[in-house]
Scaffold this active site. Structure first.
Site, PDB file in Angstrom:
ATOM      1  N   ARG A 118       0.826  -1.213   0.000  1.00 28.91           N
ATOM      2  CA  ARG A 118       0.000   0.000   0.000  1.00 28.91           C
ATOM      3  C   ARG A 118       0.856   1.258   0.000  1.00 28.91           C
ATOM      4  O   ARG A 118       2.073   1.208   0.141  1.00 28.91           O
ATOM      5  CB  ARG A 118      -0.865   0.019   1.260  1.00 28.91           C
ATOM      6  CG  ARG A 118      -1.929  -1.039   1.271  1.00 28.91           C
ATOM      7  CD  ARG A 118      -2.711  -0.981   2.568  1.00 28.91           C
ATOM      8  NE  ARG A 118      -1.829  -1.110   3.734  1.00 28.91           N
ATOM      9  CZ  ARG A 118      -2.206  -0.922   4.992  1.00 28.91           C
ATOM     10  NH1 ARG A 118      -3.435  -0.576   5.254  1.00 28.91           N
ATOM     11  NH2 ARG A 118      -1.355  -1.074   5.987  1.00 28.91           N
ATOM     12  N   ASP A 128       6.183 -11.437   7.746  1.00 30.82           N
ATOM     13  CA  ASP A 128       5.729 -10.518   8.784  1.00 30.82           C
ATOM     14  C   ASP A 128       6.978  -9.967   9.467  1.00 30.82           C
ATOM     15  O   ASP A 128       7.837 -10.719   9.916  1.00 30.82           O
ATOM     16  CB  ASP A 128       4.861 -11.288   9.782  1.00 30.82           C
ATOM     17  CG  ASP A 128       4.221 -10.370  10.807  1.00 30.82           C
ATOM     18  OD1 ASP A 128       4.852  -9.346  11.164  1.00 30.82           O
ATOM     19  OD2 ASP A 128       3.104 -10.678  11.240  1.00 30.82           O
ATOM     20  N   SER A 181      10.649   9.769   9.256  1.00 30.64           N
ATOM     21  CA  SER A 181       9.478  10.646   9.319  1.00 30.64           C
ATOM     22  C   SER A 181       9.894  12.015   9.827  1.00 30.64           C
ATOM     23  O   SER A 181      10.861  12.137  10.579  1.00 30.64           O
ATOM     24  CB  SER A 181       8.452  10.052  10.276  1.00 30.64           C
ATOM     25  OG  SER A 181       7.476  11.030  10.605  1.00 30.64           O
ATOM     26  N   TYR A 193       6.070   6.788  18.087  1.00 27.80           N
ATOM     27  CA  TYR A 193       6.315   6.690  16.647  1.00 27.80           C
ATOM     28  C   TYR A 193       7.568   7.497  16.271  1.00 27.80           C
ATOM     29  O   TYR A 193       8.469   6.983  15.602  1.00 27.80           O
ATOM     30  CB  TYR A 193       5.088   7.211  15.887  1.00 27.80           C
ATOM     31  CG  TYR A 193       5.267   7.234  14.382  1.00 27.80           C
ATOM     32  CD1 TYR A 193       5.188   6.066  13.645  1.00 27.80           C
ATOM     33  CD2 TYR A 193       5.514   8.435  13.709  1.00 27.80           C
ATOM     34  CE1 TYR A 193       5.345   6.083  12.272  1.00 27.80           C
ATOM     35  CE2 TYR A 193       5.675   8.458  12.337  1.00 27.80           C
ATOM     36  CZ  TYR A 193       5.590   7.286  11.620  1.00 27.80           C
ATOM     37  OH  TYR A 193       5.761   7.312  10.254  1.00 27.80           O
ATOM     38  N   ALA A 217      10.037   8.533  18.104  1.00 28.53           N
ATOM     39  CA  ALA A 217      11.269   7.978  18.674  1.00 28.53           C
ATOM     40  C   ALA A 217      11.731   6.751  17.896  1.00 28.53           C
ATOM     41  O   ALA A 217      12.923   6.562  17.654  1.00 28.53           O
ATOM     42  CB  ALA A 217      11.052   7.629  20.148  1.00 28.53           C
ATOM     43  N   LYS A 233      11.226   6.160  14.748  1.00 26.80           N
ATOM     44  CA  LYS A 233      11.756   6.625  13.467  1.00 26.80           C
ATOM     45  C   LYS A 233      13.072   7.386  13.651  1.00 26.80           C
ATOM     46  O   LYS A 233      13.911   7.408  12.742  1.00 26.80           O
ATOM     47  CB  LYS A 233      10.721   7.523  12.772  1.00 26.80           C
ATOM     48  CG  LYS A 233       9.492   6.765  12.271  1.00 26.80           C
ATOM     49  CD  LYS A 233       9.861   5.794  11.160  1.00 26.80           C
ATOM     50  CE  LYS A 233       8.651   5.279  10.394  1.00 26.80           C
ATOM     51  NZ  LYS A 233       9.044   4.349   9.301  1.00 26.80           N
TER      52      LYS A 233
END
Lengths: 250, 247
Positions: A19, A68, A147, A160, A162, A164
């Site tokens: 995606r 996974d 990010s 999130y 941290a 990244k």
């Protein structure tokens, strides 16, 4: 006249291809002549059909690879199957990731572990395996999708951001360690980008963030994919250890 | 062919990064107003042959960055072509190295004139055209010395840091008009400007790099190509280091 493509004959591994940004990355790399191991978590007919179309349209090989990220045994099997093809690996794009919005005080230990596992530990381990393959031909370009949250530390993004930021820092060390062996490593820090991940944010937050960008619009997955193309190609042959913000000017 | 049919203004085309950028842009299908200090036979021939090879036009434009009247006349000449300008690349620059207390003020002012004020003058003029057409990409060539400091290069590094401030502010002001503004910060590149640097200092620099060699002008030109092209459509207000990973 047939134009020369920027990644003609190169082989790339891309994670998180099902995606959003990953989907766009596969498209752009294929259009530019790269053969791709397209990694995703789950096998679906839709995904396989899309890869088939892309591969015949662009005359490149695209193979789906399923695992996974949190299952290290599955990851090992995936790497073994890639390795068994005995091809050079020129490009690695660590794109797969999960998002998590929670205030610092509300973040749970289970979520902290899960987010760090998917966004940091898994790409770290995966890169260790792939670098071994790249070292055989002493060339390669690694692109890790971090990010803007890793740099800005926005409210609700403690975990999130941290995770990244950890990926970002590891990439810089990797660049320093591998630069003299022909391998470059860089980071892309997307701002607010039109993907499913956006649905985890409220309309109000999205609007406020857009107003804070110079360009006053959200980014498209294609915008990120085109920057991946730049960093994957020889256009960026002297760029390593860098963070490129693709955020419309935040 | 990332710039097919586009038109670009590039300054400092006579040598080094500017010359490489002229080459890379025309190889990618761009027409170029190639700005340089003064005509030479070699440069004119180079432009002509490059234009024929790539089936584009290249117009040499001459002016001294210390002479505002000359800059103005040159810009009017470019405007009189009445063509859209897709990219402006500010490359021309100079350095005079001296430790801080030994810098004569007139010299510091001269360096700022060439490296900053003249670039701003050109950018004002060209972005007026870009605002009218509602698109454009401006690329300023700064330096890692603007970010890290550089012994003996106060005037140079400070003038290049001024370019970074201008880049970020201009990005904020012009993004809504469809214009992106970015800067590149090259590290140690194999150009004439660095030929005067003693060998032992160069090898000290290389030790600090992840990629253990000097950069080439064509490598910088390819990053400029990225910033000028639509590949970077959502990149603005950024400073990209192209330095082989200096620590």
């Amino acid at each position: 006249m047939m134009e020369e493509r920027l990644l003609e004959g190169k082989n790339a591994i891309v994670t998180g291809c099902a995606r959003g940004i990953g989907n766009s990355i596969v498209e752009i790399l294929a259009e530019n002549g790269a053969n791709i191991w397209a990694c995703a978590r789950k096998q679906t007919e839709e995904f396989e059909a899309k890869l088939l179309i892309l591969s015949s349209k662009n005359h490149v090989e695209i193979k789906p690879v399923y695992f996974d990220l949190t299952d290290k045994d599955q990851m090992k099997i995936a790497i073994k199957s890639i390795k068994s093809e005995k091809k050079n690996v020129d490009i690695l794009v660590n794109n797969a990731g999960i998002t998590y919005n929670a205030l610092f005080q509300m973040s749970t230990i289970d979520k902290i572990n899960e987010v760090f596992d998917v966004n940091f530990i898994s790409p770290f381990l995966f890169t260790q395996y792939v670098v071994k393959l790249m070292l055989k031909n002493k060339s390669g370009s690694i692109i890790n999708i971090s990010s803007s949250a890793a740099l800005d530390g926005n409210s609700g993004r403690a975990v999130y951001g941290a995770s990244k930021a950890a990926l970002l820092c590891a990439t810089k060390s990797l660049a320093a360690e591998l630069g003299d062996q022909g391998i470059r490593a860089n980071i892309i820090a997307p701002g607010i980008t039109k993907t499913d991940m956006l649905s985890s944010m409220t309309e109000k937050v999205i609007n406020e963030t857009v107003m804070n960008t110079d360009m006053k619009r959200v980014g498209e997955p294609l915008d990120i994919a085109n920057t991946v193309l730049f960093l994957a190609s020889d256009l960026s042959s002297y760029i390593t250890g860098q963070v490129l913000r693709v955020d419309g000017g935040m | 062919m990332l710039l097919k049919g586009k038109n670009a203004v590039i300054t400092g085309c006579l040598q080094g990064i500017g010359k490489a950028t002229l080459e890379t842009f025309s190889n990618n299908g761009s027409n170029v107003w190639a700005c340089a200090l003064a005509p030479t036979d070699e440069f004119e021939t180079f432009c002509q042959q490059l234009a024929i090879k790539n089936n584009v036009w290249i117009k040499p434009i001459y002016f001294d960055l210390l002479d505002q009247e000359q800059i103005k006349a040159a810009l009017k000449q470019i405007a009189s072509d009445k063509m859209p300008i897709h990219a402006l690349v500010n490359i021309a620059g100079m350095t005079k190295d001296a430790i801080f207390h030994m810098i004569p003020m007139y010299q510091m002012k001269m360096i700022f004139e060439v490296n900053f004020f003249s670039q701003m003058y050109i950018t004002q003029f060209v972005t007026k055209i870009m605002i009218r057409q509602k698109f454009g990409s401006v690329i300023n060539i700064s330096s890692i010395s603007a970010l890290d400091g550089s012994y003996g290069q106060l005037s140079y590094s400070a003038s290049k840091a001024a370019l970074i401030g201008a880049t970020r502010t201009l990005s904020a002001e012009l993004a809504e008009k469809g214009i992106r503004v970015n800067a590149l910060a090259p590290g140690v590149i194999a150009t004439d400007m660095n030929k005067i640097v003693p060998e032992n200092i160069i090898s000290e620099h290389i030790k600090k790099m992840s990629i253990k060699r000097l950069g080439r002008p064509d490598e910088v030109s390819k990053a400029i190509l990225f910033l000028a092209s639509d590949l970077s459509a959502y990149v603005t207000g950024q400073v990209i280091r192209i330095d082989g990973g200096i620590k």
